[in-house]
Design a protein around this motif. Structure first.
Motif, PDB file in Angstrom:
ATOM      1  N   ARG A   2      -5.244 -17.424  19.132  1.00  0.00           N
ATOM      2  CA  ARG A   2      -4.842 -18.699  19.689  1.00  0.00           C
ATOM      3  C   ARG A   2      -3.642 -19.367  18.844  1.00  0.00           C
ATOM      4  NH1 ARG A   2      -9.974 -22.403  21.418  1.00  0.00           N
ATOM      5  NH2 ARG A   2      -8.244 -23.399  22.253  1.00  0.00           N
ATOM      6  N   ILE A   3      -3.006 -19.888  19.243  1.00  0.00           N
ATOM      7  CA  ILE A   3      -1.758 -20.684  18.395  1.00  0.00           C
ATOM      8  C   ILE A   3      -1.659 -21.885  19.093  1.00  0.00           C
ATOM      9  CG2 ILE A   3      -0.583 -18.505  17.648  1.00  0.00           C
ATOM     10  CD1 ILE A   3       1.530 -19.109  20.046  1.00  0.00           C
ATOM     11  N   GLY A   4      -1.061 -23.003  18.148  1.00  0.00           N
ATOM     12  CA  GLY A   4      -0.777 -24.447  18.490  1.00  0.00           C
ATOM     13  C   GLY A   4       0.355 -24.480  19.381  1.00  0.00           C
ATOM     14  N   ALA A   5       0.479 -25.726  19.677  1.00  0.00           N
ATOM     15  CA  ALA A   5       1.492 -26.326  20.486  1.00  0.00           C
ATOM     16  C   ALA A   5       2.989 -26.238  19.696  1.00  0.00           C
ATOM     17  CB  ALA A   5       1.452 -27.747  21.095  1.00  0.00           C
ATOM     18  N   ASP A   6       2.878 -26.217  18.546  1.00  0.00           N
ATOM     19  CA  ASP A   6       4.093 -26.364  17.577  1.00  0.00           C
ATOM     20  C   ASP A   6       4.795 -25.039  17.509  1.00  0.00           C
ATOM     21  OD1 ASP A   6       1.954 -25.403  16.174  1.00  0.00           O
ATOM     22  OD2 ASP A   6       2.755 -26.124  14.246  1.00  0.00           O
ATOM     23  N   ILE A   7       3.568 -23.960  17.474  1.00  0.00           N
ATOM     24  CA  ILE A   7       4.285 -22.459  17.455  1.00  0.00           C
ATOM     25  C   ILE A   7       4.861 -22.266  18.920  1.00  0.00           C
ATOM     26  CG2 ILE A   7       3.358 -20.239  17.333  1.00  0.00           C
ATOM     27  CD1 ILE A   7       3.496 -21.780  14.716  1.00  0.00           C
ATOM     28  N   HIS A   8       4.209 -22.584  19.997  1.00  0.00           N
ATOM     29  CA  HIS A   8       4.708 -22.379  21.102  1.00  0.00           C
ATOM     30  C   HIS A   8       6.044 -23.075  21.378  1.00  0.00           C
ATOM     31  CE1 HIS A   8       1.548 -20.405  23.656  1.00  0.00           C
ATOM     32  NE2 HIS A   8       0.605 -20.878  22.908  1.00  0.00           N
ATOM     33  N   ALA A   9       6.038 -24.141  21.177  1.00  0.00           N
ATOM     34  CA  ALA A   9       7.491 -24.926  21.111  1.00  0.00           C
ATOM     35  C   ALA A   9       8.564 -24.090  20.288  1.00  0.00           C
ATOM     36  CB  ALA A   9       7.487 -26.172  20.672  1.00  0.00           C
ATOM     37  N   PHE A  10       8.314 -23.607  19.156  1.00  0.00           N
ATOM     38  CA  PHE A  10       9.006 -22.879  18.207  1.00  0.00           C
ATOM     39  C   PHE A  10       9.538 -21.513  19.055  1.00  0.00           C
ATOM     40  CE2 PHE A  10       9.993 -19.579  15.260  1.00  0.00           C
ATOM     41  CZ  PHE A  10      11.172 -19.916  14.511  1.00  0.00           C
ATOM     42  N   MET A  11       8.576 -20.783  19.709  1.00  0.00           N
ATOM     43  CA  MET A  11       9.062 -19.528  20.300  1.00  0.00           C
ATOM     44  C   MET A  11       9.967 -19.927  21.393  1.00  0.00           C
ATOM     45  SD  MET A  11       5.549 -17.026  20.271  1.00  0.00           S
ATOM     46  CE  MET A  11       4.497 -18.225  21.261  1.00  0.00           C
ATOM     47  N   GLY A  12       9.863 -21.121  22.150  1.00  0.00           N
ATOM     48  CA  GLY A  12      11.000 -21.608  23.081  1.00  0.00           C
ATOM     49  C   GLY A  12      12.186 -21.877  22.326  1.00  0.00           C
ATOM     50  N   ARG A  13      12.322 -22.290  21.201  1.00  0.00           N
ATOM     51  CA  ARG A  13      13.585 -22.556  20.676  1.00  0.00           C
ATOM     52  C   ARG A  13      14.078 -21.247  20.207  1.00  0.00           C
ATOM     53  NH1 ARG A  13      10.337 -26.676  18.228  1.00  0.00           N
ATOM     54  NH2 ARG A  13      10.362 -25.563  16.196  1.00  0.00           N
ATOM     55  N   LEU A  14      13.310 -20.346  19.885  1.00  0.00           N
ATOM     56  CA  LEU A  14      13.593 -18.999  19.240  1.00  0.00           C
ATOM     57  C   LEU A  14      14.223 -18.291  20.435  1.00  0.00           C
ATOM     58  CD1 LEU A  14      13.757 -17.210  16.915  1.00  0.00           C
ATOM     59  CD2 LEU A  14      11.329 -16.376  17.539  1.00  0.00           C
ATOM     60  N   GLY A  15      13.520 -18.430  21.503  1.00  0.00           N
ATOM     61  CA  GLY A  15      14.147 -17.801  22.512  1.00  0.00           C
ATOM     62  C   GLY A  15      13.224 -16.505  22.971  1.00  0.00           C
ATOM     63  N   TYR A  16      12.090 -16.295  22.246  1.00  0.00           N
ATOM     64  CA  TYR A  16      11.197 -14.895  22.381  1.00  0.00           C
ATOM     65  C   TYR A  16       9.724 -15.327  22.394  1.00  0.00           C
ATOM     66  CZ  TYR A  16       8.965 -10.672  21.268  1.00  0.00           C
ATOM     67  OH  TYR A  16       8.283  -9.573  21.296  1.00  0.00           O
ATOM     68  N   ASP A  17       9.206 -14.908  23.094  1.00  0.00           N
ATOM     69  CA  ASP A  17       7.629 -15.016  23.030  1.00  0.00           C
ATOM     70  C   ASP A  17       6.974 -13.634  22.386  1.00  0.00           C
ATOM     71  OD1 ASP A  17       7.302 -17.478  24.510  1.00  0.00           O
ATOM     72  OD2 ASP A  17       7.754 -16.758  26.202  1.00  0.00           O
ATOM     73  N   PHE A  18       5.994 -14.066  21.513  1.00  0.00           N
ATOM     74  CA  PHE A  18       5.455 -12.713  20.893  1.00  0.00           C
ATOM     75  C   PHE A  18       4.215 -12.242  21.455  1.00  0.00           C
ATOM     76  CE2 PHE A  18       8.202 -14.265  17.395  1.00  0.00           C
ATOM     77  CZ  PHE A  18       8.030 -13.164  16.458  1.00  0.00           C
ATOM     78  N   THR A  19       4.167 -11.061  21.679  1.00  0.00           N
ATOM     79  CA  THR A  19       2.823 -10.432  22.267  1.00  0.00           C
ATOM     80  C   THR A  19       1.742 -10.425  21.103  1.00  0.00           C
ATOM     81  OG1 THR A  19       4.299  -8.857  23.371  1.00  0.00           O
ATOM     82  CG2 THR A  19       2.144  -8.052  23.166  1.00  0.00           C
ATOM     83  N   ARG A  20       2.473 -10.277  20.038  1.00  0.00           N
ATOM     84  CA  ARG A  20       1.304 -10.531  18.738  1.00  0.00           C
ATOM     85  C   ARG A  20       1.843 -11.382  17.909  1.00  0.00           C
ATOM     86  NH1 ARG A  20       1.686  -4.643  15.995  1.00  0.00           N
ATOM     87  NH2 ARG A  20       3.657  -4.750  16.592  1.00  0.00           N
ATOM     88  N   PRO A  21       1.430 -12.864  18.462  1.00  0.00           N
ATOM     89  CA  PRO A  21       1.719 -13.962  17.572  1.00  0.00           C
ATOM     90  C   PRO A  21       1.273 -13.979  16.085  1.00  0.00           C
ATOM     91  CG  PRO A  21      -0.133 -14.454  18.946  1.00  0.00           C
ATOM     92  CD  PRO A  21       0.376 -13.104  19.515  1.00  0.00           C
ATOM     93  N   GLU A  22       0.313 -13.055  15.825  1.00  0.00           N
ATOM     94  CA  GLU A  22      -0.197 -13.070  14.436  1.00  0.00           C
ATOM     95  C   GLU A  22       1.126 -12.450  13.378  1.00  0.00           C
ATOM     96  OE1 GLU A  22      -1.410  -9.233  16.384  1.00  0.00           O
ATOM     97  OE2 GLU A  22      -1.452 -11.265  16.612  1.00  0.00           O
ATOM     98  N   LEU A  23       2.021 -11.967  13.940  1.00  0.00           N
ATOM     99  CA  LEU A  23       3.293 -11.382  13.280  1.00  0.00           C
ATOM    100  C   LEU A  23       4.140 -12.574  12.840  1.00  0.00           C
ATOM    101  CD1 LEU A  23       4.192  -8.016  15.096  1.00  0.00           C
ATOM    102  CD2 LEU A  23       3.605  -8.278  12.868  1.00  0.00           C
TER     103      LEU A  23
END
Length: 228
Positions: A2-23
């Motif tokens: 589970r990751i926070g909203a800030d990390i979700h927002a960052f992945m949006g800015r990055l343009g890539y959604d992680f399959t393994r967000p722990e990376l």
């Protein structure tokens, strides 16, 4: 994981959604908060530097098939250097999601150029490990696109260009002196004077690292010399 909203927002800015967000979490973790169960991003930074280097070398090689090694090398250096990585990190708000210890947070770590550059490279490595080279290449080319489009034929940094100019005139390398400093410790404003042995000099002032202000002072002096 589970990751926070800030990390979700960052992945949006990055343009890539992680399959393994722990990376991604590891890529964002600075040594100041690392532990035996929470590794820092240094190993990923090492890998990301190489991934970025290969992508940039390949892209430059393909884009200009007539360029010599001597022309390609400075373009490559301009695209992979720490200042460029840090600038892109700022553009996507990477500093906002970096995992830092309290001391680094208090000293303005989220704005430190070296830390931003290292974390940017670590994020690229995390993408590579999560999805492979082709996906990492696409993300890098998109994030670096404007810089690749605008890079000129002689993209030496200003300090290098000024040193070469001085050498051509039979002068020693220019001197850079901190002639002023203001602002709080976590966000200092530096004044740097770039000076040649013949007395020509220029001053730059601004926030950021001393190195970046030295570059600005060198550019100001180059502009001054070219205007004569």
């Amino acid at each position: 994981m589970r990751i926070g909203a800030d990390i979700h927002a960052f992945m949006g800015r990055l343009g890539y959604d992680f399959t393994r967000p722990e990376l991604l979490i590891r890529a964002l973790t600075h040594g100041s908060i690392a532990s035996a169960t929470r590794p820092d991003n240094q190993r990923l930074e090492f890998l990301g530097d190489r991934v970025l280097g290969l992508v940039m070398a390949e892209a430059l090689f393909t884009a200009d098939r007539q360029a010599t090694e001597g022309q390609l090398a400075p373009r490559y250096n301009a695209l992979v250097r720490g200042e460029t990585c840090a600038d892109i990190a700022r553009e996507i708000g990477l500093g906002d999601v970096m995992k830092l210890g309290r001391s680094e947070m208090m000293s303005g770590g989220r704005r430190k150029e070296a830390m931003l550059a290292d974390a940017m490279e670590a994020v690229l490595a995390a993408i590579y490990l999560d999805a492979g080279y082709e996906t990492a290449r696409q993300v890098i080319l998109r994030l670096w696109a404007s810089r690749m489009d605008s890079i000129d034929n002689d993209p030496r940094d200003a300090k290098t260009a000024l040193q070469e100019w001085a050498q051509a005139q039979g002068m020693p390398p220019p001197n850079y002196e901190q002639t002023g400093r203001s602002g709080p410790d976590h966000a200092p404003v530096f004044e740097i004077t770039a000076r040649l042995s013949d007395g020509n000099h220029a001053v730059a002032k601004g926030a950021g690292t001393k190195r970046s202000i030295e570059q600005a002072a060198a550019q100001a002096l180059l502009d001054q010399l070219e205007a004569r």
